[in-house]
Design a protein around this motif. Structure first.
Motif, mmCIF file in Angstrom:
data_model
loop_
_atom_site.group_PDB
_atom_site.id
_atom_site.type_symbol
_atom_site.label_atom_id
_atom_site.label_comp_id
_atom_site.label_asym_id
_atom_site.label_seq_id
_atom_site.Cartn_x
_atom_site.Cartn_y
_atom_site.Cartn_z
ATOM 1 N N ILE A 89 0.876 -1.177 0.000
ATOM 2 C CA ILE A 89 0.000 0.000 0.000
ATOM 3 C C ILE A 89 0.910 1.224 0.000
ATOM 4 C CG2 ILE A 89 -1.967 -1.107 1.148
ATOM 5 C CD1 ILE A 89 -0.975 0.107 3.793
ATOM 6 N N PRO A 90 0.365 2.401 -0.369
ATOM 7 C CA PRO A 90 1.251 3.575 -0.435
ATOM 8 C C PRO A 90 1.945 3.857 0.899
ATOM 9 C CG PRO A 90 -0.858 4.022 -1.471
ATOM 10 C CD PRO A 90 -0.995 2.689 -0.813
ATOM 11 N N HIS A 91 3.182 4.365 0.790
ATOM 12 C CA HIS A 91 3.964 4.720 1.990
ATOM 13 C C HIS A 91 3.265 5.867 2.722
ATOM 14 C CE1 HIS A 91 8.154 3.057 0.630
ATOM 15 N NE2 HIS A 91 7.185 2.173 0.565
ATOM 16 N N ARG A 92 2.908 5.638 3.968
ATOM 17 C CA ARG A 92 2.249 6.660 4.793
ATOM 18 C C ARG A 92 2.606 6.405 6.250
ATOM 19 N NH1 ARG A 92 1.271 8.088 0.443
ATOM 20 N NH2 ARG A 92 -0.689 8.575 -0.593
ATOM 21 N N ASN A 146 7.156 5.010 7.571
ATOM 22 C CA ASN A 146 6.135 5.022 6.512
ATOM 23 C C ASN A 146 5.879 3.648 5.896
ATOM 24 O OD1 ASN A 146 5.783 7.839 6.714
ATOM 25 N ND2 ASN A 146 7.591 8.162 5.438
ATOM 26 N N LEU A 147 6.475 2.623 6.500
ATOM 27 C CA LEU A 147 6.362 1.276 5.929
ATOM 28 C C LEU A 147 5.837 0.289 6.980
ATOM 29 C CD1 LEU A 147 7.399 0.800 3.009
ATOM 30 C CD2 LEU A 147 9.360 -0.385 3.992
ATOM 31 N N ALA A 148 5.278 0.819 8.074
ATOM 32 C CA ALA A 148 4.963 -0.024 9.240
ATOM 33 C C ALA A 148 4.063 -1.208 8.880
ATOM 34 C CB ALA A 148 4.306 0.822 10.325
ATOM 35 N N ALA A 149 2.991 -0.955 8.134
ATOM 36 C CA ALA A 149 2.016 -2.029 7.901
ATOM 37 C C ALA A 149 2.581 -3.091 6.952
ATOM 38 C CB ALA A 149 0.726 -1.437 7.331
ATOM 39 N N TYR A 150 3.207 -2.656 5.854
ATOM 40 C CA TYR A 150 3.809 -3.627 4.913
ATOM 41 C C TYR A 150 4.900 -4.417 5.620
ATOM 42 C CZ TYR A 150 6.470 -5.478 0.934
ATOM 43 O OH TYR A 150 7.139 -6.313 0.061
ATOM 44 N N SER A 151 5.741 -3.674 6.350
ATOM 45 C CA SER A 151 6.839 -4.293 7.073
ATOM 46 C C SER A 151 6.299 -5.330 8.066
ATOM 47 C CB SER A 151 7.572 -3.169 7.808
ATOM 48 O OG SER A 151 8.841 -3.566 8.138
ATOM 49 N N ALA A 152 5.232 -4.996 8.772
ATOM 50 C CA ALA A 152 4.637 -5.938 9.736
ATOM 51 C C ALA A 152 4.166 -7.204 9.031
ATOM 52 C CB ALA A 152 3.485 -5.266 10.471
ATOM 53 N N SER A 153 3.593 -7.042 7.825
ATOM 54 C CA SER A 153 3.101 -8.233 7.101
ATOM 55 C C SER A 153 4.264 -9.150 6.736
ATOM 56 C CB SER A 153 2.296 -7.833 5.853
ATOM 57 O OG SER A 153 3.134 -7.407 4.792
ATOM 58 N N LYS A 154 5.424 -8.582 6.423
ATOM 59 C CA LYS A 154 6.575 -9.403 6.026
ATOM 60 C C LYS A 154 7.341 -9.910 7.259
ATOM 61 C CE LYS A 154 6.142 -9.182 1.470
ATOM 62 N NZ LYS A 154 6.108 -10.347 0.574
ATOM 63 N N PHE A 155 7.411 -9.094 8.330
ATOM 64 C CA PHE A 155 8.025 -9.585 9.576
ATOM 65 C C PHE A 155 7.254 -10.814 10.081
ATOM 66 C CE2 PHE A 155 11.285 -7.240 12.107
ATOM 67 C CZ PHE A 155 11.611 -6.231 11.218
ATOM 68 N N PHE A 187 4.876 -3.457 -8.927
ATOM 69 C CA PHE A 187 4.557 -3.338 -7.509
ATOM 70 C C PHE A 187 4.328 -1.882 -7.116
ATOM 71 C CE2 PHE A 187 5.991 -4.520 -2.995
ATOM 72 C CZ PHE A 187 4.957 -5.406 -2.789
ATOM 73 N N PHE A 188 5.019 -0.977 -7.831
ATOM 74 C CA PHE A 188 4.984 0.435 -7.447
ATOM 75 C C PHE A 188 4.119 1.281 -8.377
ATOM 76 C CE2 PHE A 188 8.883 -1.403 -5.787
ATOM 77 C CZ PHE A 188 8.785 -1.049 -4.450
ATOM 78 N N ASP A 189 3.207 0.640 -9.115
ATOM 79 C CA ASP A 189 2.384 1.370 -10.093
ATOM 80 C C ASP A 189 1.636 2.547 -9.461
ATOM 81 O OD1 ASP A 189 3.176 -0.148 -12.183
ATOM 82 O OD2 ASP A 189 1.285 -1.254 -12.442
ATOM 83 N N GLU A 190 1.225 2.355 -8.210
ATOM 84 C CA GLU A 190 0.397 3.368 -7.559
ATOM 85 C C GLU A 190 1.225 4.555 -7.056
ATOM 86 O OE1 GLU A 190 -3.003 3.150 -4.078
ATOM 87 O OE2 GLU A 190 -1.771 1.406 -4.467
ATOM 88 N N GLU A 191 2.517 4.331 -6.901
ATOM 89 C CA GLU A 191 3.368 5.345 -6.261
ATOM 90 C C GLU A 191 4.827 5.039 -6.610
ATOM 91 O OE1 GLU A 191 3.302 6.737 -1.671
ATOM 92 O OE2 GLU A 191 3.986 4.700 -2.019
ATOM 93 N N ILE A 192 5.339 5.716 -7.628
ATOM 94 C CA ILE A 192 6.701 5.398 -8.101
ATOM 95 C C ILE A 192 7.737 6.023 -7.153
ATOM 96 C CG2 ILE A 192 8.317 5.658 -10.048
ATOM 97 C CD1 ILE A 192 5.968 3.986 -10.911
ATOM 98 N N PRO A 193 8.682 5.218 -6.633
ATOM 99 C CA PRO A 193 9.716 5.796 -5.764
ATOM 100 C C PRO A 193 10.616 6.758 -6.533
ATOM 101 C CG PRO A 193 9.715 3.375 -5.676
ATOM 102 C CD PRO A 193 8.815 3.768 -6.800
ATOM 103 N N THR A 194 11.195 7.732 -5.838
ATOM 104 C CA THR A 194 12.007 8.748 -6.524
ATOM 105 C C THR A 194 13.239 8.124 -7.191
ATOM 106 O OG1 THR A 194 12.951 9.195 -4.374
ATOM 107 C CG2 THR A 194 11.356 10.816 -5.194
ATOM 108 N N ASP A 195 13.813 7.093 -6.545
ATOM 109 C CA ASP A 195 15.026 6.478 -7.111
ATOM 110 C C ASP A 195 14.714 5.144 -7.809
ATOM 111 O OD1 ASP A 195 14.313 5.217 -4.797
ATOM 112 O OD2 ASP A 195 16.346 4.948 -4.041
ATOM 113 N N PHE A 196 13.528 5.076 -8.407
ATOM 114 C CA PHE A 196 13.059 3.810 -9.002
ATOM 115 C C PHE A 196 14.020 3.275 -10.061
ATOM 116 C CE2 PHE A 196 9.415 1.547 -11.373
ATOM 117 C CZ PHE A 196 9.423 0.491 -10.480
ATOM 118 N N ASP A 197 14.707 4.176 -10.776
ATOM 119 C CA ASP A 197 15.620 3.719 -11.834
ATOM 120 C C ASP A 197 16.790 2.910 -11.259
ATOM 121 O OD1 ASP A 197 16.436 6.073 -10.618
ATOM 122 O OD2 ASP A 197 17.706 6.658 -12.312
#
Ligand code: NAP
Length: 228
Positions: A89-92, A146-155, A187-197
């Motif tokens: 989900i988007p970083h928040r 900003n990654l708490a929920a995704y990180s929790a799912s993978k932890f 994976f990042f279609d909804e929100e492209i990271p600044t350093d995606f390249d």
């Protein structure tokens, strides 16, 4: 492990890492059974790899069981099962996360991996052989703002994977955790990271996963980070 002729089930194979893994396993001579929700993407990968494909939502236990049953019906065994399907989900900050999306993410990332592992083990314990590969993330190693929920799912999957590894050792079943860094995928279609390249191509991660499996004694846990 020799991969030629092995029966490999891959979830989330319609694009990204799952699609790259499918292509590489096909090159190694594996027999593939692949699943994801989007049938048109899945069909394209099936055509390119000779895989048998089934529309599968990993959050749905019955779908996942049907994927395992299809592998056994077609090929008699399940040698390798890769729990790759995942969402973000988007970083928040956590108060700004939409909790219904957080729950959906847990349904796919956590319960989807549990569904896949339970199905794989049902077949592998009978066979007394096999390998389960869980695709986690470097977000499962260190928490980040900003990654708490995704990180929790993978932890959550670290504890799950380590526990399963102990349970399955007497059955000659290998359980591997993969911790990739950022990959250049949809994976990042909804929100492209600044350093995606600078993100790794998923083919690089797929190659490392296959390299590890081909070792006489594959490593239980592999971290694959981008170099720049
Ligand atoms: N990209 C990264 O930077 C990164 C880094 C570390 C770890 N990972 C992990 O690597 C794995 C693959 O990610 P990716 O980068 O290849 O992402 P991607 O390009 O978005 O592909 C994700 C795959 O999972 C499938 N999927 C999603 N939800 C599903 C569900 N409920 N049931 C079945 N299939 C589902 C998608 O297909 P459908 O939409 O057709 O279902 C797609 O095939 C994920 O577990 C992800 O968490 C990614």
């Amino acid at each position: 492990m020799e991969l030629n002729g092995k029966v490999v089930v891959i979830t989330g194979a319609s694009k990204g890492l799952g699609a790259e893994l499918s292509k590489l396993f096909a090159k190694e001579g594996a027999k593939l059974v692949i699943g994801s929700r989007n049938e048109s993407g899945l069909k394209q990968i099936a055509e390119a790899t000779g895989a048998v494909a089934l529309k599968t939502n990993v959050a749905n236990k019955k779908d996942v069981e049907a994927l395992g049953d299809l592998a056994v019906k077609k090929f008699g065994v399940v040698d390798i099962w890769i729990n790759n399907a995942g969402v973000r989900i988007p970083h928040r900050v956590i108060e700004e996360n939409d909790m219904s999306r957080v729950r959906d993410m847990f349904e796919t990332n956590v319960f989807g991996t549990m569904n896949g592992t339970r199905t794989a083990l049902k077949h592998m314990k009978k066979q007394k052989s096999g390998a389960v590969i869980n695709i986690l993330s470097t977000a499962a190693l260190t928490g980040r703002a900003n990654l708490a929920a995704y990180s929790a799912s993978k932890f959550a999957l670290v504890g799950f994977t380590q526990s399963i590894r102990q349970e399955t050792a007497p059955f000659n079943i290998k359980v591997i955790a993969v911790f990739p860094g950022g990959m250049h995928t949809n994976f990042f279609d909804e929100e492209i990271p600044t350093d995606f390249d600078k993100y790794m191509q998923p083919s690089i991660v797929a190659e490392k996963i296959i390299e590890n499996l081909k070792l006489e004694t594959p490593q239980d846990e592999i971290t694959i980070k981008r170099t720049s």
